[in-house]
Motif scaffolding. Structure first.
Motif, mmCIF file in Angstrom:
data_model
loop_
_atom_site.group_PDB
_atom_site.id
_atom_site.type_symbol
_atom_site.label_atom_id
_atom_site.label_comp_id
_atom_site.label_asym_id
_atom_site.label_seq_id
_atom_site.Cartn_x
_atom_site.Cartn_y
_atom_site.Cartn_z
ATOM 1 N N GLU A 1 0.807 -1.226 0.000
ATOM 2 C CA GLU A 1 0.000 0.000 0.000
ATOM 3 C C GLU A 1 0.832 1.265 0.000
ATOM 4 O O GLU A 1 0.323 2.360 -0.270
ATOM 5 C CB GLU A 1 -0.938 0.006 1.213
ATOM 6 N N THR A 2 2.136 1.159 0.285
ATOM 7 C CA THR A 2 3.002 2.341 0.251
ATOM 8 C C THR A 2 3.607 2.590 -1.125
ATOM 9 O O THR A 2 4.330 3.551 -1.318
ATOM 10 C CB THR A 2 4.143 2.206 1.276
ATOM 11 N N GLY A 3 3.353 1.683 -2.074
ATOM 12 C CA GLY A 3 3.908 1.828 -3.413
ATOM 13 C C GLY A 3 5.261 1.178 -3.585
ATOM 14 O O GLY A 3 5.942 1.422 -4.583
ATOM 15 N N LEU A 4 5.672 0.320 -2.650
ATOM 16 C CA LEU A 4 6.958 -0.367 -2.754
ATOM 17 C C LEU A 4 6.781 -1.665 -3.540
ATOM 18 O O LEU A 4 5.964 -2.516 -3.179
ATOM 19 C CB LEU A 4 7.524 -0.665 -1.370
ATOM 20 N N VAL A 5 7.572 -1.815 -4.601
ATOM 21 C CA VAL A 5 7.479 -2.972 -5.476
ATOM 22 C C VAL A 5 8.627 -3.927 -5.180
ATOM 23 O O VAL A 5 9.790 -3.515 -5.101
ATOM 24 C CB VAL A 5 7.532 -2.548 -6.961
ATOM 25 N N ARG A 6 8.288 -5.232 -5.025
ATOM 26 C CA ARG A 6 9.296 -6.272 -4.807
ATOM 27 C C ARG A 6 9.141 -7.339 -5.887
ATOM 28 O O ARG A 6 8.016 -7.664 -6.285
ATOM 29 C CB ARG A 6 9.132 -6.919 -3.434
ATOM 30 N N PRO A 7 10.236 -7.926 -6.343
ATOM 31 C CA PRO A 7 10.145 -8.972 -7.370
ATOM 32 C C PRO A 7 9.730 -10.322 -6.781
ATOM 33 O O PRO A 7 10.040 -10.627 -5.630
ATOM 34 C CB PRO A 7 11.562 -9.027 -7.934
ATOM 35 N N ILE A 8 9.040 -11.112 -7.607
ATOM 36 C CA ILE A 8 8.679 -12.478 -7.233
ATOM 37 C C ILE A 8 9.326 -13.475 -8.185
ATOM 38 O O ILE A 8 9.923 -14.459 -7.767
ATOM 39 C CB ILE A 8 7.147 -12.664 -7.234
ATOM 40 N N ALA A 9 9.194 -13.200 -9.479
ATOM 41 C CA ALA A 9 9.754 -14.097 -10.492
ATOM 42 C C ALA A 9 10.119 -13.301 -11.727
ATOM 43 O O ALA A 9 9.609 -12.191 -11.945
ATOM 44 C CB ALA A 9 8.739 -15.195 -10.835
ATOM 45 N N ASP A 10 11.033 -13.848 -12.528
ATOM 46 C CA ASP A 10 11.401 -13.185 -13.779
ATOM 47 C C ASP A 10 10.180 -13.063 -14.685
ATOM 48 O O ASP A 10 9.325 -13.958 -14.745
ATOM 49 C CB ASP A 10 12.476 -13.989 -14.502
ATOM 50 N N GLY A 11 10.101 -11.961 -15.409
ATOM 51 C CA GLY A 11 8.996 -11.780 -16.331
ATOM 52 C C GLY A 11 8.624 -10.323 -16.489
ATOM 53 O O GLY A 11 9.313 -9.419 -16.000
ATOM 54 N N GLU A 12 7.512 -10.087 -17.179
ATOM 55 C CA GLU A 12 7.009 -8.743 -17.422
ATOM 56 C C GLU A 12 5.561 -8.661 -16.961
ATOM 57 O O GLU A 12 4.813 -9.637 -17.048
ATOM 58 C CB GLU A 12 7.123 -8.377 -18.896
ATOM 59 N N ALA A 13 5.184 -7.493 -16.469
ATOM 60 C CA ALA A 13 3.812 -7.292 -16.003
ATOM 61 C C ALA A 13 3.483 -5.809 -16.108
ATOM 62 O O ALA A 13 4.310 -4.992 -16.563
ATOM 63 C CB ALA A 13 3.652 -7.798 -14.569
ATOM 64 N N THR A 14 2.284 -5.463 -15.681
ATOM 65 C CA THR A 14 1.830 -4.074 -15.700
ATOM 66 C C THR A 14 1.377 -3.673 -14.304
ATOM 67 O O THR A 14 0.564 -4.380 -13.681
ATOM 68 C CB THR A 14 0.665 -3.877 -16.688
ATOM 69 N N LEU A 15 1.915 -2.577 -13.831
ATOM 70 C CA LEU A 15 1.495 -2.008 -12.551
ATOM 71 C C LEU A 15 0.309 -1.098 -12.795
ATOM 72 O O LEU A 15 0.319 -0.288 -13.726
ATOM 73 C CB LEU A 15 2.635 -1.220 -11.909
ATOM 74 N N ILE A 16 -0.717 -1.213 -11.948
ATOM 75 C CA ILE A 16 -1.938 -0.421 -12.125
ATOM 76 C C ILE A 16 -2.251 0.303 -10.827
ATOM 77 O O ILE A 16 -2.279 -0.305 -9.749
ATOM 78 C CB ILE A 16 -3.129 -1.316 -12.531
ATOM 79 N N ALA A 17 -2.474 1.603 -10.916
ATOM 80 C CA ALA A 17 -2.897 2.419 -9.776
ATOM 81 C C ALA A 17 -4.251 3.020 -10.095
ATOM 82 O O ALA A 17 -4.436 3.613 -11.164
ATOM 83 C CB ALA A 17 -1.876 3.512 -9.491
ATOM 84 N N THR A 18 -5.214 2.888 -9.174
ATOM 85 C CA THR A 18 -6.589 3.336 -9.425
ATOM 86 C C THR A 18 -7.060 4.217 -8.292
ATOM 87 O O THR A 18 -6.858 3.906 -7.111
ATOM 88 C CB THR A 18 -7.528 2.127 -9.566
ATOM 89 N N LEU A 19 -7.695 5.332 -8.652
ATOM 90 C CA LEU A 19 -8.331 6.222 -7.696
ATOM 91 C C LEU A 19 -9.635 6.709 -8.306
ATOM 92 O O LEU A 19 -9.621 7.464 -9.280
ATOM 93 C CB LEU A 19 -7.416 7.410 -7.354
#
Length: 520
Positions: free
Chosen positions: A93-111
């Motif tokens: 919830e603070t906006g800190l991103v941590r990796p889990i596995a190799d790959g590509e994804a999209t970060l989404i923020a909604t308000l």
């Protein structure tokens, strides 16, 4: 007006000159902003995917909202986060991103009805990248306060364990940890039983109390470092070349929040997010406060505040402008470039300037500021009865050309330059040096010439009075520290024993500067 720029400016003028780079006039404050127009996810780097390399990488996102009219607000901790597809990264919830596995994804923020997207790319999670002691482990000690002056970082250490102050000598820290006391602080067969982990987590008695949790990123990194065999790293490994805050500046309302990210640039050109390892400190705690995650919160006062971030001996600042929001309509006439900068800043801050003072108040202030005296009754009456619109300029010119000006400021510089009598035979030299200072002021000697004649002085005081200065600063360290502080405005004393804790000056800088005085 006579030019006495190097000496006669009041102390406050130094601060006013710094406002020359004032922000452009902003009529609308953050508290008066309109509806949210757009959300965007920022990571402090150029446009493109957020890059995470290795399982220990972290990235602090910034979610900003554009309200138009140049108003940008921080929504990092007010939006809802999601990731598509799941399983590549996790984001809290603070906006800190941590990796889990190799790959590509999209970060989404909604308000509400606004959405922002940002691609993310993760690599090398499955690889066992060697942990660098200097770049990754030592910053943990600094963040947790282990190597501070009040704990293991003091000269004698604490309870038999010593670290270098703020980690400025990592090779010594490595020696203390891994080899000292027969290596009892590290237990490679079972890393979680090492004193280095059991003490700060509270599993073993620790005078410094609990400093971290067993499920924290810091714990996991130290655990893997021990598991890997406590590698130190090589001389070819990159080092931190500099850090920067993102954003660098922001206009904020009172009682507002702004997440700040800290990016470190290494000597090989790579950039890493070190927000959670940096230390944050506001220069005015009445204007704003900051926490360990880099979240800045403004308080109830208006003004400008700087938040200093420190990491690995490097410093950077985030500056927040907090406008009062009052209407600024009646500005005094602009007389010079300082007025332009100051009035522009007052409009940005929404702080109405004081009215011009009357003639009697001006005369009293200018006499005290320039000569340290009060005008006589005759001088006061003559000034008040003078109809010339330029009479204020003329009285300033007259005062800075007067002997009283030299008297007043010679006393100040006499004290600064330590011109004092310690024994009776010093008296003639003291008077000669004082007279030389007085003459320099009265004839408006350029500042660089004034300083040069002091630090390059040689011979007998009878013929060259500035040489008296060396009587009070006979040691090399005194000469270095006095020249730095008096003439350059830099306090470098701390760097004699260790890297300056709040500046960029190292022992190399100190002793490199001292080399100029080593044969004096």
């Amino acid at each position: 007006m006579a030019c006495r720029s190097w000496l006669s400016l009041p102390t406050g003028c130094c601060a006013l000159l710094c406002l020359w780079a004032a922000s452009p006039v902003q009529a609308i404050t953050p508290d008066q902003a309109g509806a949210l127009r757009e959300l965007r996810i920022e990571s402090g780097s150029e446009d493109g995917p957020v890059s995470l390399r290795g399982r220990d990488a972290r990235r602090q996102l910034l979610v900003s909202g554009d309200h138009g009219d140049g108003i940008v607000k921080d929504y990092t901790r007010r939006v809802s986060y999601s990731v598509e597809p799941a399983g590549v990264v996790e984001i809290d919830e603070t906006g800190l991103v941590r990796p889990i596995a190799d790959g590509e994804a999209t970060l989404i923020a909604t308000l509400e009805d606004k959405t922002a997207r940002r691609p993310v790319q993760v690599t090398n999670v499955a690889d066992q990248l060697p942990i660098n002691f200097k770049n990754q482990v030592v910053p943990i000690f600094t963040k947790l306060g282990c190597n501070s002056g009040g704990c293991h970082g003091k000269a004698s250490g604490q309870n038999g364990f010593k670290l270098s102050l703020l980690g400025f000598y990592p090779d010594e820290d490595y020696e203390f940890l891994v080899k000292e006391a027969r290596g009892r602080r590290i237990f490679p067969p079972a890393p979680d039983k090492s004193l280095l982990l059991t003490k700060p987590t509270g599993e073993s008695p620790h005078g410094g109390g609990k400093r971290m949790e067993p499920d924290s990123d810091e714990y996991r990194l130290i655990y893997r470092w021990i598991e890997q065999g406590m590698p130190y790293g090589s001389d070819d490994d990159p080092v931190v070349a500099g850090i920067r805050c993102v954003p660098e500046t922001r206009m904020m309302g009172r009682g507002a929040e702004q997440q700040v990210a800290v990016l470190a640039t290494y000597s090989d050109g790579t950039v890493e997010d070190v927000t959670r390892m940096a230390l944050f400190e506001p220069n005015d705690t009445e204007l704003a406060e900051s926490d360990v995650t880099g979240l800045v919160k403004t308080l109830d006062l208006a003004g400008e505040v700087a938040i200093m971030a420190r990491y690995q001996g490097q410093v950077a600042t985030f500056r927040a402008t907090i406008p009062l929001g009052a209407e600024v309509t009646h500005l005094p006439p602009v007389r010079n470039f300082i007025d332009e900068a100051v009035f522009g800043k007052l409009q940005v801050l929404g702080i109405p300037p004081s009215e011009l003072c009357d003639d009697s108040t001006f005369l009293r202030r200018v006499y005290i500021d320039i000569t340290g005296t009060l005008p006589t009754d005759a001088e006061t009456q003559a000034f008040l009865n003078d109809p010339d619109p330029d009479k204020r300029d003329r009285v300033i010119d007259r005062l800075v050309d007067s002997p009283e000006y030299a008297d007043y400021f010679a006393n100040k510089w006499n004290l600064v330059l330590r011109n004092k009598k310690r024994q009776n035979e010093d008296q003639s030299g003291n008077y000669a040096f004082y007279r030389w200072i007085w003459d320099s002021l009265h004839e408006n000697k350029p500042y660089d010439q004034f300083v040069r004649e002091i630090i390059a002085a040689s011979g007998d005081a009878t013929f060259n009075p500035p040489v008296i200065w060396y009587r009070e600063v006979a040691e090399t360290n005194e000469q270095v520290e006095d020249v730095a502080q008096l003439f350059l405005g830099v306090r470098i004393q701390c760097a004699r024993c260790h890297h300056h804790p709040f500046e960029q000056w190292s022992q190399d800088d100190y002793y490199g500067f001292a080399a100029f005085f080593s044969r004096v």
